[in-house]
Write a protein that holds these residues in place. Structure first.
Motif, PDB file in Angstrom:
ATOM      1  N   GLU A  93       0.837  -1.204   0.000  1.00 17.94           N
ATOM      2  CA  GLU A  93       0.000   0.000   0.000  1.00 17.94           C
ATOM      3  C   GLU A  93       0.872   1.254   0.000  1.00 17.94           C
ATOM      4  O   GLU A  93       0.640   2.181  -0.787  1.00 17.94           O
ATOM      5  CB  GLU A  93      -0.918   0.017   1.231  1.00 17.94           C
ATOM      6  CG  GLU A  93      -2.021  -0.993   1.180  1.00 17.94           C
ATOM      7  CD  GLU A  93      -2.845  -1.059   2.452  1.00 17.94           C
ATOM      8  OE1 GLU A  93      -3.782  -1.884   2.478  1.00 17.94           O
ATOM      9  OE2 GLU A  93      -2.583  -0.306   3.415  1.00 17.94           O
ATOM     10  N   GLN A  94       1.876   1.281   0.863  1.00 21.68           N
ATOM     11  CA  GLN A  94       2.751   2.449   0.952  1.00 21.68           C
ATOM     12  C   GLN A  94       3.560   2.634  -0.322  1.00 21.68           C
ATOM     13  O   GLN A  94       3.756   3.752  -0.774  1.00 21.68           O
ATOM     14  CB  GLN A  94       3.670   2.332   2.172  1.00 21.68           C
ATOM     15  CG  GLN A  94       4.465   3.587   2.442  1.00 21.68           C
ATOM     16  CD  GLN A  94       3.585   4.811   2.661  1.00 21.68           C
ATOM     17  OE1 GLN A  94       2.503   4.734   3.206  1.00 21.68           O
ATOM     18  NE2 GLN A  94       4.053   5.954   2.216  1.00 21.68           N
ATOM     19  N   ARG A  95       4.030   1.529  -0.908  1.00 22.12           N
ATOM     20  CA  ARG A  95       4.769   1.613  -2.171  1.00 22.12           C
ATOM     21  C   ARG A  95       3.920   2.261  -3.260  1.00 22.12           C
ATOM     22  O   ARG A  95       4.381   3.116  -4.006  1.00 22.12           O
ATOM     23  CB  ARG A  95       5.186   0.214  -2.624  1.00 22.12           C
ATOM     24  CG  ARG A  95       6.673   0.022  -2.599  1.00 22.12           C
ATOM     25  CD  ARG A  95       7.043  -1.324  -3.170  1.00 22.12           C
ATOM     26  NE  ARG A  95       7.702  -2.048  -2.107  1.00 22.12           N
ATOM     27  CZ  ARG A  95       7.645  -3.341  -1.913  1.00 22.12           C
ATOM     28  NH1 ARG A  95       6.982  -4.106  -2.735  1.00 22.12           N
ATOM     29  NH2 ARG A  95       8.284  -3.887  -0.913  1.00 22.12           N
ATOM     30  N   ILE A  96       2.676   1.822  -3.370  1.00 21.71           N
ATOM     31  CA  ILE A  96       1.777   2.373  -4.390  1.00 21.71           C
ATOM     32  C   ILE A  96       1.456   3.829  -4.082  1.00 21.71           C
ATOM     33  O   ILE A  96       1.556   4.692  -4.954  1.00 21.71           O
ATOM     34  CB  ILE A  96       0.492   1.526  -4.510  1.00 21.71           C
ATOM     35  CG1 ILE A  96       0.823   0.132  -5.053  1.00 21.71           C
ATOM     36  CG2 ILE A  96      -0.528   2.224  -5.405  1.00 21.71           C
ATOM     37  CD1 ILE A  96      -0.317  -0.856  -4.945  1.00 21.71           C
ATOM     38  N   VAL A 119      -6.336   6.871  -2.031  1.00 22.47           N
ATOM     39  CA  VAL A 119      -5.892   6.018  -0.941  1.00 22.47           C
ATOM     40  C   VAL A 119      -5.900   4.604  -1.502  1.00 22.47           C
ATOM     41  O   VAL A 119      -6.623   4.309  -2.460  1.00 22.47           O
ATOM     42  CB  VAL A 119      -6.771   6.129   0.334  1.00 22.47           C
ATOM     43  CG1 VAL A 119      -6.537   7.462   1.010  1.00 22.47           C
ATOM     44  CG2 VAL A 119      -8.234   5.927   0.031  1.00 22.47           C
ATOM     45  N   VAL A 120      -5.101   3.754  -0.919  1.00 26.17           N
ATOM     46  CA  VAL A 120      -4.894   2.419  -1.488  1.00 26.17           C
ATOM     47  C   VAL A 120      -5.095   1.361  -0.416  1.00 26.17           C
ATOM     48  O   VAL A 120      -4.638   1.521   0.719  1.00 26.17           O
ATOM     49  CB  VAL A 120      -3.452   2.286  -2.044  1.00 26.17           C
ATOM     50  CG1 VAL A 120      -3.234   0.925  -2.661  1.00 26.17           C
ATOM     51  CG2 VAL A 120      -3.148   3.391  -3.035  1.00 26.17           C
ATOM     52  N   ARG A 121      -5.763   0.282  -0.777  1.00 28.41           N
ATOM     53  CA  ARG A 121      -5.871  -0.894   0.095  1.00 28.41           C
ATOM     54  C   ARG A 121      -5.411  -2.084  -0.728  1.00 28.41           C
ATOM     55  O   ARG A 121      -5.884  -2.294  -1.842  1.00 28.41           O
ATOM     56  CB  ARG A 121      -7.317  -1.074   0.545  1.00 28.41           C
ATOM     57  CG  ARG A 121      -7.608  -2.278   1.412  1.00 28.41           C
ATOM     58  CD  ARG A 121      -6.906  -2.294   2.779  1.00 28.41           C
ATOM     59  NE  ARG A 121      -6.583  -0.988   3.272  1.00 28.41           N
ATOM     60  CZ  ARG A 121      -6.749  -0.548   4.499  1.00 28.41           C
ATOM     61  NH1 ARG A 121      -7.225  -1.324   5.413  1.00 28.41           N
ATOM     62  NH2 ARG A 121      -6.420   0.665   4.840  1.00 28.41           N
ATOM     63  N   VAL A 122      -4.468  -2.858  -0.187  1.00 29.62           N
ATOM     64  CA  VAL A 122      -3.993  -4.079  -0.840  1.00 29.62           C
ATOM     65  C   VAL A 122      -4.311  -5.242   0.073  1.00 29.62           C
ATOM     66  O   VAL A 122      -3.880  -5.278   1.223  1.00 29.62           O
ATOM     67  CB  VAL A 122      -2.478  -4.029  -1.142  1.00 29.62           C
ATOM     68  CG1 VAL A 122      -2.010  -5.354  -1.735  1.00 29.62           C
ATOM     69  CG2 VAL A 122      -2.144  -2.872  -2.074  1.00 29.62           C
ATOM     70  N   VAL A 123      -5.090  -6.181  -0.442  1.00 29.40           N
ATOM     71  CA  VAL A 123      -5.437  -7.390   0.293  1.00 29.40           C
ATOM     72  C   VAL A 123      -5.278  -8.566  -0.658  1.00 29.40           C
ATOM     73  O   VAL A 123      -5.867  -8.582  -1.745  1.00 29.40           O
ATOM     74  CB  VAL A 123      -6.886  -7.335   0.832  1.00 29.40           C
ATOM     75  CG1 VAL A 123      -7.271  -8.651   1.493  1.00 29.40           C
ATOM     76  CG2 VAL A 123      -7.055  -6.182   1.814  1.00 29.40           C
ATOM     77  N   ASN A 124      -4.467  -9.542  -0.251  1.00 26.25           N
ATOM     78  CA  ASN A 124      -4.283 -10.765  -1.016  1.00 26.25           C
ATOM     79  C   ASN A 124      -3.871 -10.471  -2.468  1.00 26.25           C
ATOM     80  O   ASN A 124      -4.344 -11.099  -3.403  1.00 26.25           O
ATOM     81  CB  ASN A 124      -5.552 -11.616  -0.960  1.00 26.25           C
ATOM     82  CG  ASN A 124      -5.278 -13.080  -1.261  1.00 26.25           C
ATOM     83  OD1 ASN A 124      -4.136 -13.530  -1.230  1.00 26.25           O
ATOM     84  ND2 ASN A 124      -6.329 -13.811  -1.567  1.00 26.25           N
TER      85      ASN A 124
END
Length: 178
Positions: A117-120, A135-140
């Motif tokens: 998430e932080q990278r993106i 804002v970004v959410r990364v899951v799986n």
């Protein structure tokens, strides 16, 4: 029908006006971002208070009174309840229910991936040709973009950037274009 994904629910509340800085980037006031954080934390706490086990891996992210639910639950009624709690929260105008049904719903695979998430997020801020606010959410391995952009082209650029980050399988767009 019980397992069918409910579509986004909408209220009559209007999104906040779009503001841009000198370089043409969409910006949001700190007070608005703080309100989003408060909405996300409040819904997350309400879910955990309701059933800490069932909502263990449910993550809540908010942007401009739009809520994104990600993670996994074991039963359709848990999915419905999570969406209802979010819809009933004060000031929420739209809910994106991206929860999945999983037997092993408590797996760490369904927790947010803050490193990606932080990278993106940091990469999007560093892209001069990306002027939306996200804002970004990364899951799986799934990156979801939530935010505001002034054009579909900007969203496409942001999605392409996110797609190129290592470990991202695909990118979901929940961006409001205004």
């Amino acid at each position: 029908a019980a397992c069918a994904a409910p579509g986004p629910e909408s209220r009559t509340a209007q999104p906040s006006p779009v503001s841009v800085d000198q370089s043409g980037r969409v910006v949001r006031a700190r007070a608005d971002r703080n309100q989003d954080d408060s909405i996300g934390r409040g819904i997350q706490a309400a879910l955990r208070q309701s059933d800490a086990v069932a909502f263990k891996t449910v993550s809540v992210l908010a942007w401009d009174n739009v809520v994104l639910l990600t993670g996994a639950v074991a039963k359709p009624e848990h999915r419905r309840r999570a969406a209802q709690v979010a819809r009933d929260w004060s000031d929420v105008r739209l809910v994106h229910d991206d929860l999945v049904m999983a037997e092993d719903f408590a797996s760490t695979a369904y927790l947010p991936d803050p490193v990606r998430e932080q990278r993106i997020y940091a990469g999007l801020l560093g892209q001069n040709d990306v002027t939306g606010a996200y804002v970004v959410r990364v899951v799986n391995g799934v990156a979801t973009l939530l935010g505001t952009a002034r054009s579909a082209d900007d969203v496409a650029k942001a999605m392409a950037f996110a797609r190129d980050v290592g470990g991202i399988k695909w990118v979901v767009d929940h961006v409001d274009i205004r």
